[in-house]
Design a protein around this motif. Structure first.
Motif, short mmCIF file in Angstrom:
data_model
loop_
_atom_site.label_atom_id
_atom_site.label_comp_id
_atom_site.label_asym_id
_atom_site.label_seq_id
_atom_site.Cartn_x
_atom_site.Cartn_y
_atom_site.Cartn_z
N GLU A 230 1.76 7.09 4.12
CA GLU A 230 2.36 8.38 4.45
C GLU A 230 2.25 8.62 5.95
N ALA B 144 -4.06 5.19 -5.17
CA ALA B 144 -3.09 6.06 -4.49
C ALA B 144 -2.65 7.24 -5.35
N GLU B 145 -2.62 7.06 -6.67
CA GLU B 145 -2.12 8.11 -7.54
C GLU B 145 -3.22 9.00 -8.11
N TYR C 7 0.83 -1.20 0.00
CA TYR C 7 0.00 0.00 0.00
C TYR C 7 0.87 1.25 0.00
N ASN C 8 0.30 2.36 -0.42
CA ASN C 8 0.97 3.65 -0.29
C ASN C 8 0.75 4.15 1.13
N LYS D 226 -3.88 12.04 -3.80
CA LYS D 226 -2.54 12.58 -3.53
C LYS D 226 -2.63 13.92 -2.82
N ARG E 37 -3.60 13.34 0.83
CA ARG E 37 -2.47 12.81 1.60
C ARG E 37 -1.49 13.93 1.94
N PRO F 170 -3.25 0.27 -3.94
CA PRO F 170 -2.78 0.41 -5.31
C PRO F 170 -3.96 0.66 -6.25
#
Length: 313
Positions: free
Chosen positions: A159, A285-286, A156-157, A291, A294, A282
């Motif tokens: 932060e 996330a982008e 996973y992404n 983004k 986050r 996934p």
């Protein structure tokens, strides 16, 4: 050696069987017979020349090869589902679905959310809450989850937002009636607001131990009194002057700063062993809005810790 690609039905049978450790439950989930599942697993074992399950008296057990391959297959289906969802939800780019713990959402996230809306006026934030001990996007349409943990989410992404500290709090008028405790050990003589559901929650035992109070001094005080199911209720009881609550910084610093609550023993720092993270799966996330959220969370975490020095950075 080049191995043949397995049929999708067999891969689904492996993923479900590995998750349930039962051919019967896997069959029920996939709406096929138990025999069909068994046949698909046997086909994979022959195709890949690897034993995937051991049959035990208490049920199935994955072999090392089975564990490794099931993880790859699960990741494949997760990525495929997330990517397809992204492709087919492009018109929904202004909707951001956020999941958080109820207490964190109510006391930290919601009061700050207007700043994100001001910077991204076209964004529609759909906020939901979950009390789950771990983050899972299975069956969830959340784009991002804000969770307190050690930040271990492979695939996973992730932060980092901020660390956490804990401290006892009460209403100012409570001290006018009961007087201020002179030492951490003195708190055993005050009504302590307790929790009976302590997943992801710092305990009074942890705080007393860190403060150097012997167990035999505090153990009786923690067996009596009112127990609450979540942090919000315990803090509300503290607001009502019912006693002393143990609070996480993210929940209480704003109220301490405004004078609504008093932090007891401000010179004693008790860091919590978990931190806040923003997690995205996934395929999501982008997304530009994910983004942006986050990045906003990270910036808000930094701002929060600069404003309340000692909250954990």
């Amino acid at each position: 050696m080049k191995y043949h690609t397995a049929p999708a039905a067999a891969l689904k049978a492996l993923e479900a069987s590995a998750r349930h450790l039962s051919f019967t439950r896997a069959a029920g989930e996939l709406n096929v017979t138990q025999s069909a599942i068994s046949h698909q697993i046997k086909h994979l074992e022959e195709l890949w020349d690897a034993k995937l399950f051991e049959r035990r008296k208490k049920g199935l057990e994955l072999t090392p090869a089975g564990r490794a391959l099931a993880a790859v297959v699960r990741d494949f289906f997760t990525r495929l589902e997330d990517t397809l969802e992204t492709i087919h939800h492009t018109p929904d780019d202004t909707v951001l679905r956020v999941e958080a713990l109820p207490s964190f959402a109510a006391k930290w996230l919601v009061p700050r959310l207007q700043r994100f809306r001001e910077a991204h006026g076209d964004a529609d934030v759909w906020l939901s809450t979950s009390m789950h001990e771990t983050v899972s996007f299975d069956g969830s349409d959340a784009d991002i989850a804000v969770h307190i943990s050690r930040g271990e989410y492979p695939g996973y992404n992730v932060e980092f937002i901020m660390n956490e500290s804990i401290f006892p709090v009460c209403r100012p008028r409570f001290l006018e009636t009961h007087g201020a405790p002179e030492s951490p050990a003195d708190l055993v003589n005050y009504p302590l607001l307790l929790r009976h559901h302590e997943i992801l929650t710092p305990t009074w035992e942890y705080w007393f131990d860190t403060a150097g109070v012997p167990e035999d001094v505090y153990v009786k005080a923690l067996s009596e009194g009112t127990h609450f199911p979540d942090s919000n209720m315990a803090l509300q009881a503290a607001f009502d002057g019912q006693g002393v609550a143990l609070a996480r910084g993210a929940h209480a610093w704003d109220d301490v700063g405004s004078g609504c609550l008093v932090r007891l023993f401000p010179d004693f720092e008790c860091p919590f062993n978990l931190s806040y993270f923003a997690i995205s799966p996934p395929g999501r996330a982008e997304k530009p809005l994910v983004k942006a959220f986050r990045e906003w969370l990270v910036a808000e975490g930094r701002r929060f810790c600069e404003e309340y020095e000692g909250c954990g950075t």
